[in-house]
Design a protein around this motif. Structure first.
Motif, PDB file in Angstrom:
ATOM      1  N   LEU A 169       0.980  -1.140   0.050  1.00  0.00           N
ATOM      2  CA  LEU A 169      -0.104   0.087  -0.088  1.00  0.00           C
ATOM      3  C   LEU A 169       0.833   1.212   0.223  1.00  0.00           C
ATOM      4  N   THR A 170       0.133   2.420  -0.615  1.00  0.00           N
ATOM      5  CA  THR A 170       1.051   3.694  -0.460  1.00  0.00           C
ATOM      6  C   THR A 170       0.176   4.575   0.498  1.00  0.00           C
ATOM      7  N   GLY A 171       0.686   5.541   0.997  1.00  0.00           N
ATOM      8  CA  GLY A 171       0.072   6.315   1.812  1.00  0.00           C
ATOM      9  C   GLY A 171       0.507   6.399   3.243  1.00  0.00           C
ATOM     10  N   THR A 172       0.470   7.887   3.643  1.00  0.00           N
ATOM     11  CA  THR A 172       0.900   8.371   4.915  1.00  0.00           C
ATOM     12  C   THR A 172       0.020   9.283   5.533  1.00  0.00           C
ATOM     13  N   LYS A 173      -0.150   9.185   6.759  1.00  0.00           N
ATOM     14  CA  LYS A 173      -1.148  10.118   7.392  1.00  0.00           C
ATOM     15  C   LYS A 173      -0.550  10.683   8.790  1.00  0.00           C
ATOM     16  N   GLY A 174      -0.740  11.845   9.131  1.00  0.00           N
ATOM     17  CA  GLY A 174      -0.108  12.662  10.187  1.00  0.00           C
ATOM     18  C   GLY A 174      -1.526  13.188  11.109  1.00  0.00           C
ATOM     19  N   ALA A 175      -1.178  13.271  12.512  1.00  0.00           N
ATOM     20  CA  ALA A 175      -2.210  13.918  13.096  1.00  0.00           C
ATOM     21  C   ALA A 175      -1.414  14.586  14.266  1.00  0.00           C
ATOM     22  N   GLU A 176      -2.028  15.768  14.780  1.00  0.00           N
ATOM     23  CA  GLU A 176      -1.638  16.681  15.912  1.00  0.00           C
ATOM     24  C   GLU A 176      -2.578  16.670  17.039  1.00  0.00           C
ATOM     25  N   PHE A 205      -4.831   8.638  16.573  1.00  0.00           N
ATOM     26  CA  PHE A 205      -5.862   7.892  15.686  1.00  0.00           C
ATOM     27  C   PHE A 205      -6.597   6.816  16.227  1.00  0.00           C
ATOM     28  N   LYS A 206      -7.828   7.082  16.608  1.00  0.00           N
ATOM     29  CA  LYS A 206      -8.710   6.381  17.475  1.00  0.00           C
ATOM     30  C   LYS A 206      -9.139   5.042  16.702  1.00  0.00           C
ATOM     31  N   ALA A 207      -9.710   4.020  17.724  1.00  0.00           N
ATOM     32  CA  ALA A 207     -10.290   2.882  17.099  1.00  0.00           C
ATOM     33  C   ALA A 207     -11.539   3.242  16.509  1.00  0.00           C
ATOM     34  N   GLY A 208     -11.715   2.934  15.142  1.00  0.00           N
ATOM     35  CA  GLY A 208     -12.753   3.162  14.346  1.00  0.00           C
ATOM     36  C   GLY A 208     -12.761   4.424  13.227  1.00  0.00           C
ATOM     37  N   ASP A 209     -11.511   4.882  13.408  1.00  0.00           N
ATOM     38  CA  ASP A 209     -11.463   6.113  12.429  1.00  0.00           C
ATOM     39  C   ASP A 209     -10.900   5.477  11.010  1.00  0.00           C
ATOM     40  N   ILE A 210     -11.511   6.154  10.261  1.00  0.00           N
ATOM     41  CA  ILE A 210     -11.253   5.672   8.754  1.00  0.00           C
ATOM     42  C   ILE A 210      -9.829   6.246   8.132  1.00  0.00           C
ATOM     43  N   ILE A 211      -9.123   5.491   7.533  1.00  0.00           N
ATOM     44  CA  ILE A 211      -7.951   5.761   6.756  1.00  0.00           C
ATOM     45  C   ILE A 211      -8.131   5.308   5.306  1.00  0.00           C
ATOM     46  N   HIS A 212      -7.621   6.089   4.374  1.00  0.00           N
ATOM     47  CA  HIS A 212      -7.699   5.587   2.826  1.00  0.00           C
ATOM     48  C   HIS A 212      -6.334   5.595   2.561  1.00  0.00           C
ATOM     49  N   ALA A 213      -5.929   4.284   1.801  1.00  0.00           N
ATOM     50  CA  ALA A 213      -4.637   3.962   1.237  1.00  0.00           C
ATOM     51  C   ALA A 213      -4.921   3.656  -0.131  1.00  0.00           C
ATOM     52  N   SER A 214      -3.828   3.520  -0.863  1.00  0.00           N
ATOM     53  CA  SER A 214      -3.724   3.321  -2.390  1.00  0.00           C
ATOM     54  C   SER A 214      -3.133   1.913  -2.575  1.00  0.00           C
ATOM     55  N   ILE A 215      -3.269   0.906  -3.565  1.00  0.00           N
ATOM     56  CA  ILE A 215      -2.461  -0.108  -3.980  1.00  0.00           C
ATOM     57  C   ILE A 215      -1.244   0.328  -4.879  1.00  0.00           C
ATOM     58  N   ALA A 216      -0.053   0.098  -4.172  1.00  0.00           N
ATOM     59  CA  ALA A 216       1.231   0.649  -4.902  1.00  0.00           C
ATOM     60  C   ALA A 216       1.614  -0.004  -5.968  1.00  0.00           C
TER      61      ALA A 216
END
Length: 175
Positions: free
Chosen positions: A108-115, A144-155
């Motif tokens: 997968l490809t994708g990065t996520k950040g949170a503050e 990132f809480k349990a149940g949060d949705i994150i989108h990724a892409s096939i690399a």
């Protein structure tokens, strides 16, 4: 009955191996909707920690489900910075690694950040009420809480097909 006859009666043929169809034609950029299974936060996470995600929506290719809901996916913490004194906020960065499929892992490809939230107001009130001890107030942790949705892409895989541009004869072209 002879011993050979008894052995022939009680021995069953070995089970047939499960037939796995050939892998699908993976297409780069195909969206994979993932759900966080357990909270990942800047207070306890550190760079290099791996965590599990769950596929939240089926992935379809050529009209067939190739990654069903509930499949496991994996991510990794790139960096984590906890809260600091004087209202500093936590920071957390994640990288999505792969999803488990019937044909093995697919990158997968994708990065996520949170503050986290800053606590400047709490620090000011703390200083006014308690003097320099008010500087010990901290900000919020990033998570990132349990149940949060994150989108990724096939690399990996084929490049997506690009539809040709359509030019309407009714619309005049600008000079």
């Amino acid at each position: 009955m002879t011993a050979a006859a008894q052995h022939a009666v009680t021995t069953a043929p070995p089970p047939a191996p499960a037939i796995v169809p050939p892998p699908p034609r993976w297409v780069q950029g195909t969206d994979v909707e993932l759900m966080v299974v357990r909270e990942v936060n800047s207070r306890s996470a550190k760079a290099g920690d791996r965590f599990r995600l769950r596929v939240n929506a089926p992935v379809l290719l050529d009209g067939a489900t190739v990654i069903p809901i509930g499949s496991s996916a994996w991510g990794e913490v790139i960096s984590a910075k906890g809260t600091g004194a004087a209202g500093g906020k936590g920071q957390l960065s994640l990288r999505l690694l792969h999803v488990d499929t019937a044909w093995g892992p697919v990158r997968l490809t994708g990065t996520k950040g949170a503050e986290g939230d800053a606590n400047t107001g709490g620090v000011i009130l703390g200083v006014l009420g308690f003097g320099l001890l008010g500087l010990l107030n901290k900000g919020g942790n990033a998570s990132f809480k349990a149940g949060d949705i994150i989108h990724a892409s096939i690399a990996d895989g084929e490049l997506p097909a690009v539809a040709p541009l359509e030019v309407s004869a009714a619309a005049p072209l600008a000079p």
